[in-house]
Design an enzyme around this catalytic site. Structure first.
Site, mmCIF file in Angstrom:
data_model
loop_
_atom_site.group_PDB
_atom_site.id
_atom_site.type_symbol
_atom_site.label_atom_id
_atom_site.label_comp_id
_atom_site.label_asym_id
_atom_site.label_seq_id
_atom_site.Cartn_x
_atom_site.Cartn_y
_atom_site.Cartn_z
ATOM 1 C CG ASN A 150 -1.032 -1.937 -4.140
ATOM 2 O OD1 ASN A 150 -1.806 -1.040 -4.453
ATOM 3 N ND2 ASN A 150 -1.015 -2.459 -2.924
ATOM 4 C CB CYS A 159 -0.924 0.035 1.209
ATOM 5 S SG CYS A 159 -1.847 1.584 1.287
ATOM 6 C CB THR A 208 -9.669 1.382 -11.380
ATOM 7 O OG1 THR A 208 -8.614 1.508 -10.433
ATOM 8 C CG2 THR A 208 -10.196 2.763 -11.705
#
Lengths: 258, 315
Positions: free
Chosen positions: B202, B137, B276
């Site tokens: 990621n 992250c 997304t």
């Protein structure tokens, strides 16, 4: 809440930068309440990538109207859409305004295209004896929905920044005046409902606090998913971050940390 | 009797001990805890979902604005906003255990102890079929670390994955960052430490500036970039990783449609994640699934396995 394709019934320019678009919602999408919004995909290309949220401006079982200002690429694409073309829509989303059943007065404070959800709200306040709409705009040509509010029986006051119509100054000046006139009178069972730029909402919340009037504000923030999945549209409140799309867009102004 | 063989096994894939009926997985942070997709799609038709990353303790997340758009992309700085493990067990599990497909729970910790504790507690829950260890992250700060992300350091990857491995027999995914010097080395470190699969990529770290206010466009200043604009970068990472490890690679990064997904599978991904795209079109996952099936049919391929890694490179 549902994802659906709807035919555009009309898409008309009503002011220099403002348009009203209407579509027919499917029955399965459920009842829309004032303050709720629709997340609309304006293009199948990836620029703009995300959907854009639009509050319901006028609500009926046959027709939902949205009022929007052309501010960028997405709204510019939307403004060029023709009657009959299909829109990919998710909605209705979010939590709308809550009108107390025994209200004596509703004061609506709109800045610019903030009139959008407040018009739908005004139309639903048939049981409220007194509805006052305070509308702020840049110039007289930017004043939207004045006659629509009047048609609903609301008392309308206008403020323009250049003084070309009504009070010269801000809509929050009108709100202050409204309460100053009431000095000494009981202010109970009134509610303020506001939608507009954040600075305006902050000022409205302050006035509401000073006069101890309950106040509901409809907030704007970038929205990605619209359904509470991405946690993108956070707003800081007294009970931690809340989501515009799921917990809002309408919040009690006391809850917001401005 | 209807012949059931083809459709039932045509798209099925195996990742570690996990059998997926198809290779389409919803990516972490883009489908909440499943319930958020209710009313929009029948998620049970998909291969699996990966939950929003959970941490041991509640995390408030980063200040708004948390999302901003750029041509072909979405920049986010959510900051692992979640209510913590306890809330997950009591509030999210009851819904997840009713799902008819595998649930992969994404976890992140501030240190190795937290990663291990999360893995241990989750392994006691029957409906947690797999764990995806979020090592990448870009929106949280790791104190006292040499690198800003565990996924940038082969040693940290090795330590965290082997620590988690000791705590669980469930299928273990290591979620990797593209922002590394050599993705092959990182993928190998995860494999060597006992990961059953690596999932990548990621988001890419990035930022945007509002020149009117002269402020960063995100409250967290920098964020992670996702969406169609990162697909070519993601494909390269996935191809590099599949060449370096024997464990399956789960590919993602800007997958919007079936054609995108097929590109990843050709580059060696055994399964793909849709992220997304869920925001743009909640039906993207289901449409991708249908499109992969059709592609196999058009190309007279018996099953998805005959497509994985079949990139034709001349010379």
């Amino acid at each position: 809440m549902q994802q659906f394709k709807a035919k555009i019934l009309s898409n008309k320019k009503i002011a220099p930068d403002h348009y009203v678009l209407s579509f027919k919602p499917p029955k399965a999408a459920g009842q829309t309440t004032p303050g709720q919004f629709f997340n609309i995909r304006v293009s199948n290309a990836y620029n703009p990538l995300l959907r854009r949220p639009f509050g319901a401006h006028r609500i009926s079982p046959e027709k939902i109207e949205i009022l929007y200002k052309v501010v960028g690429k997405a709204t510019s694409i939307l403004s060029a859409k023709k009657k009959g073309s299909l829109l990919d829509i998710i909605g209705p989303l979010g939590n709308g305004f809550k009108a107390p059943p025994d209200a004596s007065a509703a004061i609506l404070v709109a800045g610019g295209h903030g009139v959008a959800p407040l018009h739908a709200l005004a139309a639903s306040l048939t049981a409220v004896p007194k509805v006052v709409a305070l509308i702020g705009a840049r110039t007289k040509t930017h004043v939207i929905s004045e006659n629509e509010f009047k048609g609903l029986g609301a008392k309308v006051h206008i403020a323009t920044e250049d003084g070309s119509k009504g009070h010269k100054g801000l809509v929050t000046d009108l709100l202050r005046k409204h309460f100053n006139r009431q000095t000494g009178k009981p202010a109970n069972r009134q509610t303020i409902y506001a939608c507009g730029p954040k600075a305006m909402l902050k000022a409205v919340a302050k006035i509401a606090r000073e006069h101890c009037i309950p106040c509901q504000v409809s907030l704007e923030e970038y929205v990605a998913c619209g359904t509470g999945a991405c946690l993108g549209c956070a707003v800081k409140t007294r009970s931690g971050y809340k989501l515009i799309c799921k917990d809002g867009p309408v919040f009690d102004s006391k809850e917001i940390i401005w | 009797m209807v012949k059931r063989t083809s459709m039932d096994t045509k798209l099925s894939v195996k990742l570690g001990k996990l059998n997926l009926k198809n290779p389409v997985i919803l990516a972490s942070g883009t489908c909440g805890f499943g319930k958020e997709m209710e009313g929009l799609i029948d998620i049970n038709k998909l291969g699996a979902i990966v939950t929003k990353t959970i941490t041991l303790d509640k995390r408030e997340g980063n200040p708004p604005p948390r999302v901003v758009e750029t041509p072909g992309g979405l920049l986010n700085s959510i900051g692992l906003d979640n209510d913590g493990l306890k809330n997950f067990l009591f509030e999210k599990i009851p819904y997840l255990e009713k799902l008819k497909m595998p649930v992969i729970v994404s976890i992140a910790g501030n240190d190795i102890r937290e990663f291990k504790k999360l893995a241990k507690e989750l392994s006691a829950i029957p409906c947690v079929n797999a764990i995806e260890v979020n090592l990448s992250c870009p929106n949280i700060i790791h104190k006292n670390a040499k690198f800003s992300l565990p996924a940038q350091d082969t040693k940290a990857v090795g330590k965290i994955i082997s620590g988690v491995r000791k705590m669980t027999t469930r299928t273990l995914f290591a979620k990797l960052s593209p922002n590394v010097t050599d993705i092959k080395e990182i993928a190998k470190a995860a494999e060597g430490a006992g990961a059953d699969a690596v999932s990548l990529i990621n988001t890419y770290p990035g930022m945007l500036v509002d020149i009117k206010t002269m402020k960063p466009r995100l409250g967290g200043v920098t964020g992670g970039l996702s969406g169609p604009c990162i697909k070519p970068l993601a494909l390269k990472c996935v191809r590099d990783a599949t060449g370096a490890v024997k464990i399956p690679v789960v590919g993602m990064g800007g997958i919007m449609c079936a054609d995108d997904a097929i590109e990843f599978i050709l580059c060696g991904a055994s399964a793909i994640q849709v992220g997304t795209a869920n925001f743009v079109n909640p039906r993207a996952g289901l449409e991708i699934l249908e499109g992969i099936g059709k592609y196999l049919g058009r190309n007279k391929m018996k099953n998805i396995k005959s497509l994985i890694g079949k990139l034709k490179v001349e010379g």
